[in-house]
Design a protein around this motif. Structure first.
Motif, PDB file in Angstrom:
ATOM      1  N   ALA A   1       0.831  -1.198   0.000  1.00 23.07           N
ATOM      2  CA  ALA A   1       0.000   0.000   0.000  1.00 23.07           C
ATOM      3  C   ALA A   1       0.872   1.257   0.000  1.00 23.07           C
ATOM      4  O   ALA A   1       1.990   1.257   0.522  1.00 23.07           O
ATOM      5  N   PHE A   2       0.360   2.309  -0.604  1.00 26.37           N
ATOM      6  CA  PHE A   2       1.033   3.597  -0.641  1.00 26.37           C
ATOM      7  C   PHE A   2       0.398   4.519   0.400  1.00 26.37           C
ATOM      8  O   PHE A   2      -0.816   4.741   0.381  1.00 26.37           O
ATOM      9  N   SER A   3       1.213   5.065   1.272  1.00 30.56           N
ATOM     10  CA  SER A   3       0.677   5.955   2.308  1.00 30.56           C
ATOM     11  C   SER A   3       0.077   7.208   1.690  1.00 30.56           C
ATOM     12  O   SER A   3      -0.935   7.735   2.178  1.00 30.56           O
ATOM     13  N   LEU A   4       0.667   7.700   0.592  1.00 27.12           N
ATOM     14  CA  LEU A   4       0.140   8.902  -0.058  1.00 27.12           C
ATOM     15  C   LEU A   4      -1.248   8.657  -0.630  1.00 27.12           C
ATOM     16  O   LEU A   4      -2.110   9.539  -0.596  1.00 27.12           O
ATOM     17  N   VAL A   5      -1.495   7.453  -1.124  1.00 28.72           N
ATOM     18  CA  VAL A   5      -2.819   7.104  -1.644  1.00 28.72           C
ATOM     19  C   VAL A   5      -3.852   7.164  -0.516  1.00 28.72           C
ATOM     20  O   VAL A   5      -4.951   7.692  -0.688  1.00 28.72           O
ATOM     21  N   ALA A   6      -3.496   6.626   0.620  1.00 28.32           N
ATOM     22  CA  ALA A   6      -4.412   6.650   1.763  1.00 28.32           C
ATOM     23  C   ALA A   6      -4.691   8.077   2.218  1.00 28.32           C
ATOM     24  O   ALA A   6      -5.828   8.437   2.555  1.00 28.32           O
ATOM     25  N   ILE A   7      -3.663   8.914   2.223  1.00 23.43           N
ATOM     26  CA  ILE A   7      -3.832  10.308   2.632  1.00 23.43           C
ATOM     27  C   ILE A   7      -4.748  11.049   1.659  1.00 23.43           C
ATOM     28  O   ILE A   7      -5.650  11.797   2.061  1.00 23.43           O
ATOM     29  N   LEU A   8      -4.533  10.845   0.370  1.00 25.00           N
ATOM     30  CA  LEU A   8      -5.380  11.491  -0.640  1.00 25.00           C
ATOM     31  C   LEU A   8      -6.834  11.022  -0.525  1.00 25.00           C
ATOM     32  O   LEU A   8      -7.772  11.822  -0.666  1.00 25.00           O
ATOM     33  N   ALA A   9      -7.019   9.728  -0.270  1.00 26.85           N
ATOM     34  CA  ALA A   9      -8.372   9.196  -0.121  1.00 26.85           C
ATOM     35  C   ALA A   9      -9.078   9.846   1.066  1.00 26.85           C
ATOM     36  O   ALA A   9     -10.273  10.167   0.996  1.00 26.85           O
ATOM     37  N   SER A  10      -8.357  10.043   2.153  1.00 24.69           N
ATOM     38  CA  SER A  10      -8.947  10.678   3.332  1.00 24.69           C
ATOM     39  C   SER A  10      -9.338  12.118   3.049  1.00 24.69           C
ATOM     40  O   SER A  10     -10.441  12.568   3.398  1.00 24.69           O
ATOM     41  N   ILE A  11      -8.441  12.842   2.403  1.00 25.99           N
ATOM     42  CA  ILE A  11      -8.709  14.258   2.118  1.00 25.99           C
ATOM     43  C   ILE A  11      -9.878  14.398   1.148  1.00 25.99           C
ATOM     44  O   ILE A  11     -10.802  15.194   1.371  1.00 25.99           O
ATOM     45  N   PHE A  12      -9.853  13.642   0.051  1.00 21.98           N
ATOM     46  CA  PHE A  12     -10.923  13.744  -0.952  1.00 21.98           C
ATOM     47  C   PHE A  12     -12.274  13.324  -0.374  1.00 21.98           C
ATOM     48  O   PHE A  12     -13.309  13.881  -0.719  1.00 21.98           O
ATOM     49  N   GLY A  13     -12.261  12.299   0.497  1.00 18.75           N
ATOM     50  CA  GLY A  13     -13.510  11.857   1.108  1.00 18.75           C
ATOM     51  C   GLY A  13     -14.142  12.942   1.958  1.00 18.75           C
ATOM     52  O   GLY A  13     -15.352  13.188   1.884  1.00 18.75           O
ATOM     53  N   VAL A  14     -13.332  13.617   2.762  1.00 19.08           N
ATOM     54  CA  VAL A  14     -13.841  14.695   3.615  1.00 19.08           C
ATOM     55  C   VAL A  14     -14.323  15.866   2.774  1.00 19.08           C
ATOM     56  O   VAL A  14     -15.401  16.430   3.017  1.00 19.08           O
ATOM     57  N   VAL A  15     -13.530  16.251   1.783  1.00 16.36           N
ATOM     58  CA  VAL A  15     -13.905  17.382   0.921  1.00 16.36           C
ATOM     59  C   VAL A  15     -15.212  17.103   0.194  1.00 16.36           C
ATOM     60  O   VAL A  15     -16.103  17.963   0.118  1.00 16.36           O
ATOM     61  N   ASP A  16     -15.359  15.893  -0.345  1.00 10.85           N
ATOM     62  CA  ASP A  16     -16.590  15.557  -1.065  1.00 10.85           C
ATOM     63  C   ASP A  16     -17.794  15.525  -0.129  1.00 10.85           C
ATOM     64  O   ASP A  16     -18.889  15.959  -0.505  1.00 10.85           O
ATOM     65  N   CYS A  17     -17.605  15.031   1.081  1.00  6.46           N
ATOM     66  CA  CYS A  17     -18.693  14.999   2.062  1.00  6.46           C
ATOM     67  C   CYS A  17     -19.176  16.412   2.369  1.00  6.46           C
ATOM     68  O   CYS A  17     -20.387  16.676   2.427  1.00  6.46           O
ATOM     69  N   ILE A  18     -18.245  17.327   2.561  1.00  8.22           N
ATOM     70  CA  ILE A  18     -18.612  18.726   2.828  1.00  8.22           C
ATOM     71  C   ILE A  18     -19.298  19.340   1.619  1.00  8.22           C
ATOM     72  O   ILE A  18     -20.303  20.057   1.735  1.00  8.22           O
ATOM     73  N   PHE A  19     -18.764  19.053   0.418  1.00  8.30           N
ATOM     74  CA  PHE A  19     -19.339  19.609  -0.808  1.00  8.30           C
ATOM     75  C   PHE A  19     -20.776  19.137  -1.017  1.00  8.30           C
ATOM     76  O   PHE A  19     -21.673  19.935  -1.314  1.00  8.30           O
ATOM     77  N   LEU A  20     -21.011  17.841  -0.856  1.00  8.62           N
ATOM     78  CA  LEU A  20     -22.354  17.295  -1.055  1.00  8.62           C
ATOM     79  C   LEU A  20     -23.345  17.808  -0.015  1.00  8.62           C
ATOM     80  O   LEU A  20     -24.546  17.912  -0.284  1.00  8.62           O
ATOM     81  N   SER A  21     -22.847  18.126   1.188  1.00  8.09           N
ATOM     82  CA  SER A  21     -23.740  18.651   2.225  1.00  8.09           C
ATOM     83  C   SER A  21     -24.247  20.043   1.886  1.00  8.09           C
ATOM     84  O   SER A  21     -25.266  20.495   2.430  1.00  8.09           O
TER      85      SER A  21
END
Length: 345
Positions: free
Chosen positions: A285-305
């Motif tokens: 696993a790539f740690s950067l991939v996990a970090i990007l997934a976390s950031i994008f998930g939070v940003v999208d959740c806020i955007f959709l709200s």
């Protein structure tokens, strides 16, 4: 990093619950009751530590189960079959019957918020890792699942009954209201003790979780030097009242236990859950991939709200974090980026 705001909200919900009980019993102003409750749980956790959590959790769980069973039997005995007949059948509907597609999306979202959102919870992981062996952890998993379905349904039924018993109900204090109406004074004491035990069982673990992250994972890299275990322990202990203070502010501001719990587990769902599953199931696993997934998930959740899309924001954030992992993991492998030999998510 994403653990900290999640647990601050969760601890705030527990402080609010304790304050509600104190307010219902003594009649002091709700804000004063919340502040007193916050002081008690911070002091209890600061001096007790993880050992007090381990010892007391088991006893508190037994008290809680006993109180719930007694309350349900008492309410049903007093009200009889009439109360069941008077409750609309849709109150017992397990799924959105006849609902449209958006209703099913919301239904699915409700399941995964806690069902998957609690997977990376540090207090849960800590208990799994504390098991004697793999067999013990596996058995505890199935026993816990059974208890969630059985014991967890009792306060739900009591809440449904309360909707017919009282003309007006206060969602935050419905169990206390039922106990005050149908229990004798000794049973009220047991009921209050059970509720307080359940809350204390949750809040001490929830306070220790972000404090340990701050002391072990957040501050040492910022300082840029290796700390001794004694120094890390000091940082963790100092972090307990700090986390407690911010949780108190959250409790005083929101004053809605359900909403606080919901939003707290949402943070874990959209930020950490997919990344944790990715790290657990992927050999390289790539740690950067996990970090990007976390950031994008939070940003999208806020955007959709903030929009009117059919897709619920919490479910959308989780799906985006999964998609991010698939895309970037494939890209990193395609360009042969070397995964780190040691990574932390």
């Amino acid at each position: 990093m994403f653990y900290i705001p999640s647990y601050i909200g969760w601890v705030g919900a527990q402080m609010l619950a304790l304050g509600t009980i104190l307010h219902s019993l003594v009649g002091i102003p709700i804000n004063t009751a919340i502040i007193i409750s916050a002081f008690v749980v911070i002091l209890y956790t600061y001096y007790g530590g993880m050992w007090s959590v381990t010892i007391t959790d088991f006893i508190q769980a037994l008290i809680l189960i006993f109180c719930f069973v007694v309350l349900l039997i008492k309410v049903y005995t007093v009200c009889g079959d009439e109360i069941l007949k008077s409750i609309p059948q849709d109150k017992f509907q397990f799924y959105p019957k006849g609902g449209d597609f958006s209703s099913w999306l919301g239904y699915f979202e409700s399941w995964i918020i806690v069902g998957l959102g609690s997977l990376p919870a540090q207090d849960l992981v800590g208990r799994i890792l504390s098991a004697r062996n793999v067999k013990t952890a596996r058995v505890a998993l199935f026993v816990s699942a059974i208890l969630y379905w059985t014991v967890g349904s009792i306060p739900v039924l009591c809440g449904i009954f309360a909707g017919k018993i009282f003309k007006e109900i206060t969602p935050n204090g419905v169990l206390i209201d039922l106990a005050m109406k149908y229990f004798s004074l000794p049973l009220i004491g047991i009921m209050v003790g059970g509720l307080v035990s359940a809350i204390m069982s949750s809040v001490d673990s929830a306070l220790l979780a972000p404090a340990s992250i701050i002391g072990n994972n957040l501050i040492p890299p910022i300082l840029g030097k290796k700390l001794t275990e004694k120094q890390k322990l000091f940082l963790c202990k100092v972090s307990v009242p700090i986390v407690g203070f911010f949780s108190l502010l959250i409790a005083l501001y929101f004053k809605d236990i359900y909403q606080l719990c919901l939003e707290s587990w949402t943070v874990l769902l959209v930020s950490v859950t997919a990344a944790m599953i990715y790290a657990a199931l992927t050999k390289r696993a790539f740690s950067l991939v996990a970090i990007l997934a976390s950031i994008f998930g939070v940003v999208d959740c806020i955007f959709l709200s903030k929009t009117s899309y059919v897709l619920p924001n919490k479910l959308g954030g989780f799906l985006v974090s999964i998609i991010t992992i698939f895309i970037f993991h494939f890209v990193f492998k395609l360009f042969k980026f070397p995964p780190p030999t040691r990574y932390e998510i």
